[in-house]
Design a protein around this motif. Structure first.
Motif, PDB file in Angstrom:
ATOM      1  N   TYR A 271     -13.806  28.097 -28.521  1.00 16.40           N
ATOM      2  CA  TYR A 271     -13.229  29.374 -28.968  1.00 16.40           C
ATOM      3  C   TYR A 271     -11.711  29.387 -28.813  1.00 16.40           C
ATOM      4  O   TYR A 271     -11.014  30.037 -29.606  1.00 16.40           O
ATOM      5  CB  TYR A 271     -13.866  30.532 -28.207  1.00 16.40           C
ATOM      6  CG  TYR A 271     -15.296  30.802 -28.616  1.00 16.40           C
ATOM      7  CD1 TYR A 271     -15.636  30.983 -29.961  1.00 16.40           C
ATOM      8  CD2 TYR A 271     -16.321  30.868 -27.677  1.00 16.40           C
ATOM      9  CE1 TYR A 271     -16.943  31.224 -30.353  1.00 16.40           C
ATOM     10  CE2 TYR A 271     -17.641  31.103 -28.065  1.00 16.40           C
ATOM     11  CZ  TYR A 271     -17.942  31.279 -29.398  1.00 16.40           C
ATOM     12  OH  TYR A 271     -19.239  31.506 -29.794  1.00 16.40           O
ATOM     13  N   SER A 272     -11.185  28.684 -27.818  1.00 16.59           N
ATOM     14  CA  SER A 272      -9.723  28.605 -27.657  1.00 16.59           C
ATOM     15  C   SER A 272      -9.108  27.820 -28.806  1.00 16.59           C
ATOM     16  O   SER A 272      -8.054  28.189 -29.342  1.00 16.59           O
ATOM     17  CB  SER A 272      -9.377  27.950 -26.318  1.00 16.59           C
ATOM     18  OG  SER A 272      -9.848  28.716 -25.238  1.00 16.59           O
ATOM     19  N   LEU A 273      -9.772  26.721 -29.199  1.00 14.56           N
ATOM     20  CA  LEU A 273      -9.288  25.934 -30.333  1.00 14.56           C
ATOM     21  C   LEU A 273      -9.360  26.733 -31.630  1.00 14.56           C
ATOM     22  O   LEU A 273      -8.517  26.580 -32.519  1.00 14.56           O
ATOM     23  CB  LEU A 273     -10.112  24.644 -30.470  1.00 14.56           C
ATOM     24  CG  LEU A 273      -9.923  23.598 -29.370  1.00 14.56           C
ATOM     25  CD1 LEU A 273     -10.881  22.434 -29.570  1.00 14.56           C
ATOM     26  CD2 LEU A 273      -8.481  23.080 -29.356  1.00 14.56           C
TER      27      LEU A 273
ATOM     28  N   THR B 202     -10.620  22.292 -37.433  1.00 18.78           N
ATOM     29  CA  THR B 202     -11.700  22.610 -38.376  1.00 18.78           C
ATOM     30  C   THR B 202     -13.066  22.516 -37.707  1.00 18.78           C
ATOM     31  O   THR B 202     -13.935  23.370 -37.924  1.00 18.78           O
ATOM     32  CB  THR B 202     -11.664  21.673 -39.596  1.00 18.78           C
ATOM     33  OG1 THR B 202     -11.661  20.302 -39.150  1.00 18.78           O
ATOM     34  CG2 THR B 202     -10.429  21.918 -40.436  1.00 18.78           C
ATOM     35  N   LEU B 203     -13.272  21.484 -36.874  1.00 20.88           N
ATOM     36  CA  LEU B 203     -14.544  21.343 -36.172  1.00 20.88           C
ATOM     37  C   LEU B 203     -14.779  22.503 -35.214  1.00 20.88           C
ATOM     38  O   LEU B 203     -15.903  22.980 -35.058  1.00 20.88           O
ATOM     39  CB  LEU B 203     -14.581  20.023 -35.397  1.00 20.88           C
ATOM     40  CG  LEU B 203     -15.283  18.834 -36.064  1.00 20.88           C
ATOM     41  CD1 LEU B 203     -15.180  17.598 -35.185  1.00 20.88           C
ATOM     42  CD2 LEU B 203     -16.754  19.138 -36.353  1.00 20.88           C
TER      43      LEU B 203
ATOM     44  N   VAL C  62     -21.358  28.131 -35.502  1.00 16.49           N
ATOM     45  CA  VAL C  62     -22.727  27.673 -35.215  1.00 16.49           C
ATOM     46  C   VAL C  62     -23.192  28.167 -33.849  1.00 16.49           C
ATOM     47  O   VAL C  62     -24.331  28.618 -33.687  1.00 16.49           O
ATOM     48  CB  VAL C  62     -22.795  26.127 -35.294  1.00 16.49           C
ATOM     49  CG1 VAL C  62     -24.120  25.616 -34.757  1.00 16.49           C
ATOM     50  CG2 VAL C  62     -22.611  25.662 -36.731  1.00 16.49           C
ATOM     51  N   LEU C  63     -22.306  28.075 -32.838  1.00 11.64           N
ATOM     52  CA  LEU C  63     -22.666  28.526 -31.490  1.00 11.64           C
ATOM     53  C   LEU C  63     -22.931  30.029 -31.453  1.00 11.64           C
ATOM     54  O   LEU C  63     -23.781  30.511 -30.693  1.00 11.64           O
ATOM     55  CB  LEU C  63     -21.550  28.173 -30.498  1.00 11.64           C
ATOM     56  CG  LEU C  63     -21.475  26.715 -30.047  1.00 11.64           C
ATOM     57  CD1 LEU C  63     -20.174  26.455 -29.304  1.00 11.64           C
ATOM     58  CD2 LEU C  63     -22.669  26.365 -29.153  1.00 11.64           C
TER      59      LEU C  63
ATOM     60  N   ILE D  39     -30.653  26.639 -31.465  1.00 10.56           N
ATOM     61  CA  ILE D  39     -30.860  25.434 -32.277  1.00 10.56           C
ATOM     62  C   ILE D  39     -29.785  24.399 -31.966  1.00 10.56           C
ATOM     63  O   ILE D  39     -30.071  23.206 -31.819  1.00 10.56           O
ATOM     64  CB  ILE D  39     -30.869  25.786 -33.783  1.00 10.56           C
ATOM     65  CG1 ILE D  39     -32.130  26.607 -34.115  1.00 10.56           C
ATOM     66  CG2 ILE D  39     -30.795  24.528 -34.639  1.00 10.56           C
ATOM     67  CD1 ILE D  39     -32.184  27.095 -35.549  1.00 10.56           C
ATOM     68  N   THR D  40     -28.530  24.862 -31.852  1.00 10.85           N
ATOM     69  CA  THR D  40     -27.418  23.957 -31.549  1.00 10.85           C
ATOM     70  C   THR D  40     -27.634  23.255 -30.214  1.00 10.85           C
ATOM     71  O   THR D  40     -27.425  22.042 -30.091  1.00 10.85           O
ATOM     72  CB  THR D  40     -26.084  24.732 -31.514  1.00 10.85           C
ATOM     73  OG1 THR D  40     -25.904  25.410 -32.745  1.00 10.85           O
ATOM     74  CG2 THR D  40     -24.915  23.784 -31.286  1.00 10.85           C
ATOM     75  N   THR D  41     -28.091  24.006 -29.200  1.00 12.22           N
ATOM     76  CA  THR D  41     -28.334  23.426 -27.879  1.00 12.22           C
ATOM     77  C   THR D  41     -29.443  22.377 -27.947  1.00 12.22           C
ATOM     78  O   THR D  41     -29.347  21.319 -27.315  1.00 12.22           O
ATOM     79  CB  THR D  41     -28.703  24.522 -26.858  1.00 12.22           C
ATOM     80  OG1 THR D  41     -27.664  25.496 -26.824  1.00 12.22           O
ATOM     81  CG2 THR D  41     -28.879  23.934 -25.467  1.00 12.22           C
TER      82      THR D  41
END
Length: 345
Positions: free
Chosen positions: A46-48, A239-240, A247-248, A254-256
């Motif tokens: 979130y910082s990025l 971008t990632l 997604v998080l 699902i991501t986890t």
């Protein structure tokens, strides 16, 4: 996501940056695992995400304090400080031990990844048909990456930019090693050895008042490659982080499950008992990089000999790696308990 931190918390964040930087250096190990297990993965992402158009407008308008607060500057500065310190200290120490006691280094990291799988899985209570399926996908992808054959070196600038975007994934995706991805793409030596050495040599010459590097075509080529790679890494990181943040937020369970599967699959990359295969020419002679080191092509894995004392030494370091991860878990629990005691008073 901005969190007030005591002095001890800031010290621990720098230490986490140290571990993250060291993990990113080793092919097969992901700095993202350190972030995930260290409990600051979501804050990191979130910082990025805050490095966006609004942040640049604040910077251009000279609103530096607002810019620093908006991007969670204290967190990022402490973490990056730890990474930079790691590059000039722990990373160098790792290079030494990888050369002298390679099996024990791999064993310790293998144990840390095993510990991280336990750490992430123990509190995950959302297994169902969908999350089991996505976890298996992560597992299959992780295993598949472990056994891919490396490509040939490619210095095309568009491909270099792509390498930068992909390699930075080791910082943001737990279980995916940016260094190992660069080996698979064929550009590990070019981008993390030759280019870095070229930059170091250039700075050394400049400090001595020597500005002749701009007449060296090979040096300019290397510095251009490093610049494009850095630009690609910065682009990929931002971008990632936006993609992962989305997604998080919307598909956390699902991501986890995918991350758990992917990290489990990545164990094949850092299996301690393996023989390093070095790059050779058509005559069978081992090729060296610009630093005089052998160029890693891939690894040949094998089962350990249980009657060997070295094997038992490696098992000790696997247990030590697990202990390091469990101690992080212990620290996290104690910190939460202290915070609950403070708030209840």
């Amino acid at each position: 996501m901005h969190q007030p931190r005591k002095f001890t918390d800031k010290i621990f964040l720098v230490i986490k940056g140290l571990f993250m930087g060291a993990a990113n250096k080793v092919p097969g190990v992901s700095g993202g695992i350190v972030a995930f297990v260290g409990g600051f993965y979501e804050e990191f992402i979130y910082s990025l995400q805050k490095i966006n158009a609004k942040a640049f407008r604040l910077l251009i308008n000279a609103r530096f304090k607002s810019f620093y607060q908006y991007i969670n500057g204290t967190f990022l500065v402490l973490l990056i400080t730890g990474m930079l310190i790691s590059y000039f200290s722990i990373s160098r120490l790792l290079d030494y031990f990888l050369e002298k006691k390679e099996l024990f280094v791999w064993a310790a990291f293998f144990g840390m990844v095993l510990g991280s799988i336990y750490y992430i899985s123990k509190d995950y209570q959302h297994w169902n048909k969908k999350t089991i399926f996505t976890g298996l996908i992560g597992l299959i992808v992780g295993i598949s990456i472990s056994f891919l054959s490396p490509a040939k070196e490619n210095d095309n600038l568009i491909f270099i930019f792509f390498c930068g975007m992909i390699s930075v994934s080791g910082m943001t995706l737990p279980g995916l090693s940016g260094s190992f991805i660069l080996i698979l793409l064929g550009n590990y030596v070019l981008l993390l050895v030759d280019s870095v050495n070229g930059l170091y040599d250039t700075f050394a010459e400049l400090l001595n008042g020597d500005f002749s590097f701009y007449r060296n075509e090979e040096r300019i080529r290397i510095l251009t490659i490093l610049g494009v790679f850095t630009l690609g890494s910065a682009t990929g990181l931002v971008t990632l982080s936006h993609l992962l943040g989305y997604v998080l937020k919307h598909y956390k369970r699902i991501t986890t499950s995918v991350i758990i599967g992917f990290i489990t699959g990545s164990l094949g990359v850092i299996w301690p008992w393996k023989k390093t295969i070095f790059k050779t020419n058509e005559f069978g002679a081992t090729l060296l990089d610009s630093n005089g080191d052998k160029i890693i092509l891939n690894y040949e894995r094998y089962w350990p000999n249980v009657s060997s004392m070295e094997t038992w030494g490696a098992i000790f370091f696997i247990i030590f790696g697990i202990f390091v991860l469990l101690s992080l878990d212990w620290y996290g629990k104690n910190r939460k308990e202290r915070e609950q005691v403070r708030t209840s008073r």
